[in-house]
Scaffold this motif. Structure first.
Motif, mmCIF file in Angstrom:
data_model
loop_
_atom_site.group_PDB
_atom_site.id
_atom_site.type_symbol
_atom_site.label_atom_id
_atom_site.label_comp_id
_atom_site.label_asym_id
_atom_site.label_seq_id
_atom_site.Cartn_x
_atom_site.Cartn_y
_atom_site.Cartn_z
ATOM 1 N N GLU A 64 0.790 -1.277 -0.030
ATOM 2 C CA GLU A 64 -0.138 -0.079 -0.118
ATOM 3 C C GLU A 64 0.854 1.259 0.056
ATOM 4 O O GLU A 64 0.585 2.004 -0.648
ATOM 5 C CB GLU A 64 -0.856 -0.134 1.187
ATOM 6 C CG GLU A 64 -1.803 1.222 1.284
ATOM 7 C CD GLU A 64 -2.760 1.283 2.510
ATOM 8 O OE1 GLU A 64 -3.275 2.299 2.923
ATOM 9 O OE2 GLU A 64 -3.276 0.115 2.854
ATOM 10 N N PHE A 65 1.984 1.219 0.912
ATOM 11 C CA PHE A 65 2.963 2.401 0.829
ATOM 12 C C PHE A 65 3.869 2.915 -0.461
ATOM 13 O O PHE A 65 3.668 3.534 -0.932
ATOM 14 C CB PHE A 65 3.443 2.373 2.144
ATOM 15 C CG PHE A 65 4.583 3.645 2.409
ATOM 16 C CD1 PHE A 65 4.041 4.760 2.882
ATOM 17 C CD2 PHE A 65 5.963 3.674 1.842
ATOM 18 C CE1 PHE A 65 4.451 5.918 3.043
ATOM 19 C CE2 PHE A 65 6.339 4.790 2.181
ATOM 20 C CZ PHE A 65 5.926 6.050 2.642
ATOM 21 N N ILE A 66 4.334 1.305 -0.782
ATOM 22 C CA ILE A 66 5.361 1.550 -1.649
ATOM 23 C C ILE A 66 4.875 1.516 -3.424
ATOM 24 O O ILE A 66 5.133 2.442 -3.985
ATOM 25 C CB ILE A 66 6.165 0.313 -1.843
ATOM 26 C CG1 ILE A 66 7.147 0.348 -0.334
ATOM 27 C CG2 ILE A 66 7.193 0.141 -2.700
ATOM 28 C CD1 ILE A 66 8.105 -1.015 -0.176
ATOM 29 N N ASP A 67 3.775 0.756 -3.622
ATOM 30 C CA ASP A 67 3.084 0.857 -4.724
ATOM 31 C C ASP A 67 2.167 1.978 -4.935
ATOM 32 O O ASP A 67 1.889 2.173 -6.264
ATOM 33 C CB ASP A 67 2.315 -0.408 -5.086
ATOM 34 C CG ASP A 67 3.248 -1.714 -4.877
ATOM 35 O OD1 ASP A 67 4.712 -1.428 -5.348
ATOM 36 O OD2 ASP A 67 3.186 -2.716 -4.601
ATOM 37 N N GLY A 68 1.442 2.333 -3.791
ATOM 38 C CA GLY A 68 0.390 3.456 -3.838
ATOM 39 C C GLY A 68 -0.858 2.852 -3.699
ATOM 40 O O GLY A 68 -0.924 1.615 -4.030
ATOM 41 N N THR A 69 -1.626 4.043 -3.436
ATOM 42 C CA THR A 69 -3.032 3.471 -3.185
ATOM 43 C C THR A 69 -4.045 4.876 -3.390
ATOM 44 O O THR A 69 -3.534 5.991 -3.643
ATOM 45 C CB THR A 69 -3.556 3.162 -1.747
ATOM 46 O OG1 THR A 69 -4.637 3.047 -1.358
ATOM 47 C CG2 THR A 69 -2.894 4.470 -0.668
ATOM 48 N N ASP A 70 -5.253 4.577 -3.448
ATOM 49 C CA ASP A 70 -6.451 5.685 -4.072
ATOM 50 C C ASP A 70 -6.878 6.206 -2.561
ATOM 51 O O ASP A 70 -7.505 7.254 -2.389
ATOM 52 C CB ASP A 70 -7.236 5.580 -4.820
ATOM 53 C CG ASP A 70 -8.284 4.263 -4.441
ATOM 54 O OD1 ASP A 70 -7.901 3.621 -3.419
ATOM 55 O OD2 ASP A 70 -8.950 4.001 -5.199
ATOM 56 N N PRO A 117 4.698 6.796 -3.847
ATOM 57 C CA PRO A 117 4.552 7.462 -5.063
ATOM 58 C C PRO A 117 3.980 9.118 -5.027
ATOM 59 O O PRO A 117 4.419 10.111 -5.666
ATOM 60 C CB PRO A 117 3.413 6.708 -5.905
ATOM 61 C CG PRO A 117 3.901 5.635 -5.391
ATOM 62 C CD PRO A 117 3.882 5.855 -4.086
ATOM 63 N N ARG A 118 2.917 9.104 -4.260
ATOM 64 C CA ARG A 118 2.276 10.592 -4.253
ATOM 65 C C ARG A 118 3.387 11.636 -3.346
ATOM 66 O O ARG A 118 3.284 12.723 -3.616
ATOM 67 C CB ARG A 118 1.032 10.521 -3.404
ATOM 68 C CG ARG A 118 -0.060 9.958 -4.087
ATOM 69 C CD ARG A 118 -1.610 10.002 -3.770
ATOM 70 N NE ARG A 118 -1.527 8.914 -2.501
ATOM 71 C CZ ARG A 118 -2.397 8.518 -1.736
ATOM 72 N NH1 ARG A 118 -3.588 9.655 -1.756
ATOM 73 N NH2 ARG A 118 -2.625 7.704 -0.727
ATOM 74 N N ALA A 119 4.011 10.963 -2.315
ATOM 75 C CA ALA A 119 4.825 11.805 -1.500
ATOM 76 C C ALA A 119 6.033 12.342 -2.578
ATOM 77 O O ALA A 119 6.414 13.430 -2.370
ATOM 78 C CB ALA A 119 5.630 11.005 -0.461
ATOM 79 N N LYS A 120 6.497 11.451 -3.268
ATOM 80 C CA LYS A 120 7.566 11.750 -4.272
ATOM 81 C C LYS A 120 7.068 12.618 -5.172
ATOM 82 O O LYS A 120 7.804 13.997 -5.725
ATOM 83 C CB LYS A 120 8.195 10.732 -5.214
ATOM 84 C CG LYS A 120 9.193 10.858 -5.924
ATOM 85 C CD LYS A 120 9.818 9.724 -6.445
ATOM 86 C CE LYS A 120 11.218 10.057 -7.451
ATOM 87 N NZ LYS A 120 11.711 8.855 -8.017
ATOM 88 N N ALA A 141 -0.673 14.177 -0.543
ATOM 89 C CA ALA A 141 0.793 14.420 -0.596
ATOM 90 C C ALA A 141 1.167 14.888 -1.958
ATOM 91 O O ALA A 141 2.080 15.691 -2.156
ATOM 92 C CB ALA A 141 1.632 13.232 0.045
ATOM 93 N N ALA A 142 0.476 14.420 -2.948
ATOM 94 C CA ALA A 142 1.030 14.682 -4.238
ATOM 95 C C ALA A 142 0.884 16.249 -4.605
ATOM 96 O O ALA A 142 1.526 16.762 -5.443
ATOM 97 C CB ALA A 142 0.266 13.895 -5.310
ATOM 98 N N GLY A 143 -0.373 16.879 -3.775
ATOM 99 C CA GLY A 143 -0.364 18.225 -4.052
ATOM 100 C C GLY A 143 0.152 19.288 -3.125
ATOM 101 O O GLY A 143 -0.143 20.325 -2.918
#
Length: 351
Positions: free
Chosen positions: A28-34, A41-44, A312-314
């Motif tokens: 969930e953390f490494i690959d990403g989730t909605d 991924p969103r943090a990066k 986090a992506a925003g």
């Protein structure tokens, strides 16, 4: 892009809750989730390079819903704390998730500012383990050093409920943070032990009396990782100007909380909250304390945040709004990460 080291998030809580439902927290953390606000991924994408990851112990029973009266006021009744053994197990489960993520390359558990910078340089989420509400800690502090040895570097004696160590503020609007007593005798001993070990004490969620108790008992900078200006949003969780002045005097930090209830003048939970409300709080805190004492404390995965950021992506949306409001790159670097790193170097007694 200004990399951000954030003062507070609840991603470990979300991962723990989903793991109890059968999800794989590592994937969930490494690959990403909605779901939620943070994953790798969103943090990066948003330049969220790390932060304080809370091991928050959820209440045994759900808090009642926020009931707003005809005047826009509310006061959510508190529930009691978890029993120590139950709380400790939950905290250790969350710490285990963080350790497994570190082993899988998803994050780095950091015990020094050099480790934080190294993790950010390597593109690994720089994680500081934090306990929010100290029910996992034994009243006699017999397990505090063990938790420290396993990476704990920050704690808040209380969440918005009372426990053996002190009293928390309710979620109430409008309300002063002066809602009751502060530290207990055990809380005083906890503060002294944190000073001795070099564990940062977080004053978010504690009563105003508790704030002043910590100021009296601790020699360290005063820190509220995710609290805003009470003068602008008179909710019990926000800091009075007198508290902000004390943080300035001790060269501490207040981290801007993205929770809309703590940003809006009306104290409501509403994602249609403009980023200009965030700038108003930053401006007030900078004017009151100076640029060196203000940082970010998002409360990602723990609060309703402005829709213009979303997750986090925003994160850079706030940075760009601050840039347009007149903050230069040096000041933005301080707000986004350097102030936290300066403070941690002091608290952790690094050379």
């Amino acid at each position: 892009m200004q990399l951000i080291f954030d003062g507070h998030n609840d991603v470990l809580l979300r991962l723990w809750e989903n793991a109890r439902k059968g999800a794989d927290p590592i994937a969930e953390f490494i690959d990403g989730t909605d779901q939620g606000h943070i994953d790798a991924p969103r943090a990066k994408k948003g330049g969220l390079a790390g932060g304080f990851c809370a091991m928050f112990i959820p209440p045994v029973e759900d808090y009642p819903p926020r009931e707003v009266d005809e005047n826009g006021h509310y006061n959510i009744p508190m529930v009691g704390p978890r029993e120590h053994a139950d709380a400790l197990k939950i905290a250790l489960d969350m710490a285990d998730i963080a350790a497994r993520l570190e082993k899988a390359g998803g994050l780095s558990i950091c015990r020094s500012t050099a480790a934080i910078r190294a993790a950010m340089d390597a593109g690994r989420f720089a994680t500081v383990l934090h306990i929010e509400g100290c029910e996992p800690i034994a009243e006699d502090l017999s397990n505090l050093e063990s938790l420290y040895d396993n990476g704990l570097r920050s704690l808040g004696p209380v969440w918005s409920r009372h426990n053996l160590f002190g009293h928390g503020v309710p979620f109430a609007y409008p309300s002063s943070p002066d809602t009751g007593p502060g530290l207990t005798a055990a809380g005083v001993e906890l503060v002294k032990a944190c000073d001795r070990l070099g564990i940062m004490i977080d004053l978010a969620h504690i009563t105003e009396q508790g704030f002043w108790d910590v100021a009296r008992e601790s020699s360290q900078p005063l820190v509220a990782t995710h609290s805003n200006a009470h003068a602008l949003t008179p909710i019990s969780r926000n800091l009075t100007d007198r508290q902000l002045d004390a943080i300035r005097e001790r060269k501490g930090i207040a981290g801007l909380n993205y929770a809309t209830t703590m940003l809006r003048a009306d104290g409501l939970e509403n994602p249609e909250t403009p980023l200009s409300d965030m700038v108003r709080h930053i401006d007030h805190m900078v004017e009151r304390m100076g640029i060196d004492c203000v940082a970010l404390g998002s409360d990602f995965d723990g609060a309703t945040i402005p829709g213009a950021i979303h997750d986090a992506a925003g994160s850079q949306a706030l940075v760009e709004t601050l840039r347009q409001a007149g903050y230069g790159e040096d000041d933005l670097a301080k707000l986004c990460r350097e102030n936290w790193l300066r403070l941690l170097k002091t608290v952790w007694r690094e050379a």
